[in-house]
Design a protein around this motif. Structure first.
Motif, mmCIF file in Angstrom:
data_model
loop_
_atom_site.group_PDB
_atom_site.id
_atom_site.type_symbol
_atom_site.label_atom_id
_atom_site.label_comp_id
_atom_site.label_asym_id
_atom_site.label_seq_id
_atom_site.Cartn_x
_atom_site.Cartn_y
_atom_site.Cartn_z
ATOM 1 N N ILE A 104 0.762 -1.283 -0.201
ATOM 2 C CA ILE A 104 0.010 -0.153 -0.049
ATOM 3 C C ILE A 104 0.886 1.153 0.075
ATOM 4 C CG2 ILE A 104 -1.567 1.292 1.349
ATOM 5 C CD1 ILE A 104 -2.913 -1.451 2.235
ATOM 6 N N LEU A 105 1.801 1.309 0.675
ATOM 7 C CA LEU A 105 2.816 2.369 0.870
ATOM 8 C C LEU A 105 3.532 2.575 -0.406
ATOM 9 C CD1 LEU A 105 4.202 2.316 4.511
ATOM 10 C CD2 LEU A 105 2.600 3.717 3.742
ATOM 11 N N ARG A 106 3.949 1.483 -1.026
ATOM 12 C CA ARG A 106 4.873 1.530 -2.192
ATOM 13 C C ARG A 106 3.945 2.182 -3.421
ATOM 14 N NH1 ARG A 106 6.439 -3.140 -2.440
ATOM 15 N NH2 ARG A 106 4.994 -4.021 -3.794
ATOM 16 N N ALA A 107 2.578 1.546 -3.268
ATOM 17 C CA ALA A 107 1.799 2.055 -4.412
ATOM 18 C C ALA A 107 1.289 3.656 -4.206
ATOM 19 C CB ALA A 107 0.500 1.079 -4.648
ATOM 20 N N ALA A 108 1.131 3.723 -2.966
ATOM 21 C CA ALA A 108 0.860 5.441 -2.727
ATOM 22 C C ALA A 108 2.061 6.162 -3.223
ATOM 23 C CB ALA A 108 0.412 5.672 -1.384
ATOM 24 N N GLU A 109 3.179 5.654 -2.747
ATOM 25 C CA GLU A 109 4.322 6.619 -3.065
ATOM 26 C C GLU A 109 4.389 6.709 -4.597
ATOM 27 O OE1 GLU A 109 7.301 4.836 -1.063
ATOM 28 O OE2 GLU A 109 6.859 5.748 0.957
ATOM 29 N N ALA A 110 4.224 5.780 -5.559
ATOM 30 C CA ALA A 110 4.299 5.687 -6.816
ATOM 31 C C ALA A 110 3.290 6.743 -7.641
ATOM 32 C CB ALA A 110 4.212 4.416 -7.451
ATOM 33 N N GLY A 111 2.256 6.897 -6.759
ATOM 34 C CA GLY A 111 1.101 7.989 -7.291
ATOM 35 C C GLY A 111 1.442 9.382 -6.770
ATOM 36 N N GLY A 112 2.522 9.563 -6.043
ATOM 37 C CA GLY A 112 2.875 10.743 -5.459
ATOM 38 C C GLY A 112 2.233 11.070 -3.902
ATOM 39 N N PHE A 113 1.777 10.177 -3.406
ATOM 40 C CA PHE A 113 1.020 10.452 -1.832
ATOM 41 C C PHE A 113 1.836 9.658 -1.012
ATOM 42 C CE2 PHE A 113 -2.320 9.782 -5.112
ATOM 43 C CZ PHE A 113 -3.186 10.888 -5.252
ATOM 44 N N ARG A 114 2.007 10.126 0.098
ATOM 45 C CA ARG A 114 2.779 9.768 1.215
ATOM 46 C C ARG A 114 1.975 9.066 2.252
ATOM 47 N NH1 ARG A 114 2.823 13.016 5.557
ATOM 48 N NH2 ARG A 114 1.564 14.932 5.693
ATOM 49 N N GLY A 115 2.514 8.115 3.096
ATOM 50 C CA GLY A 115 1.523 7.403 4.239
ATOM 51 C C GLY A 115 2.597 6.904 5.152
ATOM 52 N N GLN A 129 -6.523 3.775 15.698
ATOM 53 C CA GLN A 129 -5.268 2.868 15.449
ATOM 54 C C GLN A 129 -5.624 2.494 13.845
ATOM 55 O OE1 GLN A 129 -2.471 2.208 16.795
ATOM 56 N NE2 GLN A 129 -1.650 0.922 15.399
ATOM 57 N N THR A 130 -4.790 2.975 12.775
ATOM 58 C CA THR A 130 -4.989 2.449 11.536
ATOM 59 C C THR A 130 -3.658 1.740 11.013
ATOM 60 O OG1 THR A 130 -5.996 4.656 11.193
ATOM 61 C CG2 THR A 130 -5.416 3.685 9.198
ATOM 62 N N ASP A 131 -4.108 0.813 10.447
ATOM 63 C CA ASP A 131 -2.877 -0.097 9.662
ATOM 64 C C ASP A 131 -2.131 0.672 9.013
ATOM 65 O OD1 ASP A 131 -3.467 -2.464 11.070
ATOM 66 O OD2 ASP A 131 -4.609 -3.244 9.469
ATOM 67 N N THR A 132 -2.411 1.256 8.048
ATOM 68 C CA THR A 132 -1.859 2.054 6.877
ATOM 69 C C THR A 132 -2.676 3.150 6.678
ATOM 70 O OG1 THR A 132 -0.702 0.154 5.900
ATOM 71 C CG2 THR A 132 -0.516 2.260 4.698
ATOM 72 N N LEU A 133 -2.154 4.589 6.894
ATOM 73 C CA LEU A 133 -2.920 5.953 6.434
ATOM 74 C C LEU A 133 -2.135 6.531 5.569
ATOM 75 C CD1 LEU A 133 -5.017 7.556 7.647
ATOM 76 C CD2 LEU A 133 -3.586 8.792 8.871
ATOM 77 N N ILE A 134 -2.923 6.662 4.383
ATOM 78 C CA ILE A 134 -2.323 7.380 3.178
ATOM 79 C C ILE A 134 -2.936 8.885 3.170
ATOM 80 C CG2 ILE A 134 -2.436 7.401 0.768
ATOM 81 C CD1 ILE A 134 -1.023 5.141 2.071
ATOM 82 N N GLU A 135 -2.184 9.869 3.045
ATOM 83 C CA GLU A 135 -2.624 11.374 2.833
ATOM 84 C C GLU A 135 -2.879 11.574 1.336
ATOM 85 O OE1 GLU A 135 -3.079 13.370 5.429
ATOM 86 O OE2 GLU A 135 -2.132 12.109 7.087
ATOM 87 N N GLY A 136 -4.166 11.761 1.041
ATOM 88 C CA GLY A 136 -4.330 11.864 -0.310
ATOM 89 C C GLY A 136 -4.364 13.469 -0.917
ATOM 90 N N ALA A 137 -4.969 13.719 -1.865
ATOM 91 C CA ALA A 137 -5.104 14.959 -2.474
ATOM 92 C C ALA A 137 -6.308 15.537 -1.771
ATOM 93 C CB ALA A 137 -5.788 14.855 -3.988
ATOM 94 N N ASP A 138 -6.063 17.008 -1.527
ATOM 95 C CA ASP A 138 -6.987 18.091 -0.962
ATOM 96 C C ASP A 138 -7.529 17.654 0.232
ATOM 97 O OD1 ASP A 138 -7.031 19.226 -3.402
ATOM 98 O OD2 ASP A 138 -8.700 18.232 -4.128
ATOM 99 N N GLY A 139 -6.278 17.001 1.221
ATOM 100 C CA GLY A 139 -6.751 16.866 2.632
ATOM 101 C C GLY A 139 -7.554 15.376 2.683
#
Length: 451
Positions: A104-115, A129-139
């Motif tokens: 999930i982190l690798r796919a998000a980073e490839a799209g320009g998103f951090r997590g 508690q979140t397994d993996t939290l992705i910071e997407g577009a526009d908050g």
């Protein structure tokens, strides 16, 4: 419960398994600490404000976990305030779960998103508690939960309650599993992939989502319609929407949910609410249909990424056997034979199983696509030396009983572990490799050389 407690005011670790708590120079330390905690309890002071925290597993994971003291059957006990902190001491995350988090982190980073993984978000006096939290577009914040074991439907710790709590606090819940029975549950938007081993999930390949993503068909309920009328009549003359299953690649789903191009949908029928993921365009058209079903909603422009053919091998076929090139039997490809009509009869075949040649330890991990394997052993040895130093510091800590020596060695262990983990992270990031694979290889090599 835990045996090691961190006192935030005294700045010391308390070992409840020892009579003097590991601090023989302070006489009556337990009576003082326990008496203060009981006074706090009598005055209804929250546990988070009683100066006691977990000094073991939780602190090593970077989590602040408040605790309180009690006596049970003449035994000293330190108890976590929150159940999820208690579970951290007993529940072991599977390799498949870790592989999904890495992917999930690798796919998000490839799209320009951090997590980040294992994220705790403060909500009033409690936590999410979140397994993996992705910071997407526009908050936009997407909280991925990988559920590979049994999860309840009802109750305060159920999937329904946890998803609702996350949504109320600005986190879009995204639950993924490999269990077929979850595809029939509608307590949240479930997505499902095939049951795969960790090394298949972690590698860069086309991991396909086989359930949980839908395309909405909009149609007119007349005599020419292909779908039955949802109201149970012959034909009502109105416009309806019907969800149709559609496959999507897991990496695309992660990126599109972070971008807002794929959104959660609650599709209501006469007696049930179905929850799934769909494109933002289908979601907007469905909302327009709910407001007015006398006319077909206008087609809105969907946010699409450039379409191209994928050269990655699929990860959705675990039944394919991977054989060594030394033992694989070469086969001679057969040419199509001409038929009586002069045309060639072509036989369609599936992709051939991958073959891998025997490699030394670390070679397959450190030599990524397009990289030379010659530098692999040298780079691996550097990472292994750092891991050996961290292992040696941990072993040295176990044999110490003196308080000052233990504190000094704890600092040594912390610095050594941070150096090893930072080096693994930097190398995996710079080379575009899977950090989970690199870490497993380095730790295995360090154990083998120290044995």
């Amino acid at each position: 419960m835990a045996n090691i407690v961190w006192h935030t005011k005294l700045r010391i670790h308390l070992d409840l398994t020892l009579d003097d708590l590991g601090h023989g120079e302070h006489e009556g330390l337990w009576d003082m600490v326990y008496g203060m905690d009981r006074m706090y309890a009598a005055r209804a002071v929250p546990v988070a404000e009683r100066d006691l925290q977990c000094g073991g597993v939780c602190q090593e994971a970077g989590v602040v976990a408040p605790m309180y003291l009690r006596m049970r059957n003449e035994r000293r006990e330190a108890v976590h305030e929150r159940r999820e902190d208690e579970d951290r001491h007993t529940v072991t995350i599977s390799d498949e779960h870790k592989a999904y988090q890495e992917r999930i982190l690798r796919a998000a980073e490839a799209g320009g998103f951090r997590g980040d993984s294992e994220v705790r978000t403060r909500v009033g006096r409690s936590w999410i508690q979140t397994d993996t939290l992705i910071e997407g577009a526009d908050g936009l914040r997407v909280g991925w939960e990988v559920q590979l074991s049994t999860a309840g439907i009802d109750g305060p710790r159920s999937v329904r309650a946890r998803a609702a709590k996350a949504q109320r606090n600005g986190i879009t819940p995204a639950w993924h599993t490999d269990r077929n029975d979850y595809a029939h549950r509608h307590d949240t938007q479930w997505t499902r992939s095939n049951n795969l081993p960790a090394h298949v999930i972690a590698k860069t390949g086309d991991l396909r989502v086989v359930s949980g993503f839908r395309k909405l068909d909009f149609w007119h309920c007349d005599l020419h319609a292909d779908h039955p009328c949802p109201y149970g009549v012959r034909r009502c003359g109105k416009f309806h929407a019907t969800p149709v299953p559609k496959d999507i690649l897991f990496d695309d789903l992660v990126r599109n949910t972070a971008a807002g191009a794929v959104v959660p949908v609650q599709f209501r029928t006469l007696n049930k609410t179905h929850r799934f993921w769909a494109t933002c365009a289908d979601h907007d058209r469905y909302n327009d249909l709910l407001s007015n079903d006398d006319q077909l909603p206008a087609v809105t422009e969907d946010v699409r990424t450039p379409s191209r053919a994928s050269h990655n091998p699929p990860t959705c076929r675990p039944d394919l056997t991977i054989t060594s090139s030394a033992t694989a039997t070469p086969t001679t490809p057969q040419m199509p034979t001409p038929t009586s009509s002069g045309l060639l009869a072509v036989q369609l075949t599936g992709p051939a199983p991958e073959t891998t040649a025997p490699q030394t330890i670390g070679e397959s991990v450190l030599a990524g696509p397009g990289r030379s394997a010659d530098a692999g052993p040298e780079l691996l040895e550097t990472l292994v030396e750092l891991q050996r130093a961290a292992n040696a510091a941990r072993n040295a800590l176990q044999g110490l009983s003196d308080r000052q020596e233990r504190e000094r060695q704890q600092h040594v262990l912390l610095e050594a572990a941070q150096r090893a983990q930072a080096a693994i992270t930097r190398y995996a990031t710079s080379q575009g490799l899977n950090r989970f694979d690199v870490q497993q290889t380095v730790q295995g090599a360090a154990r083998d050389t120290q044995a």
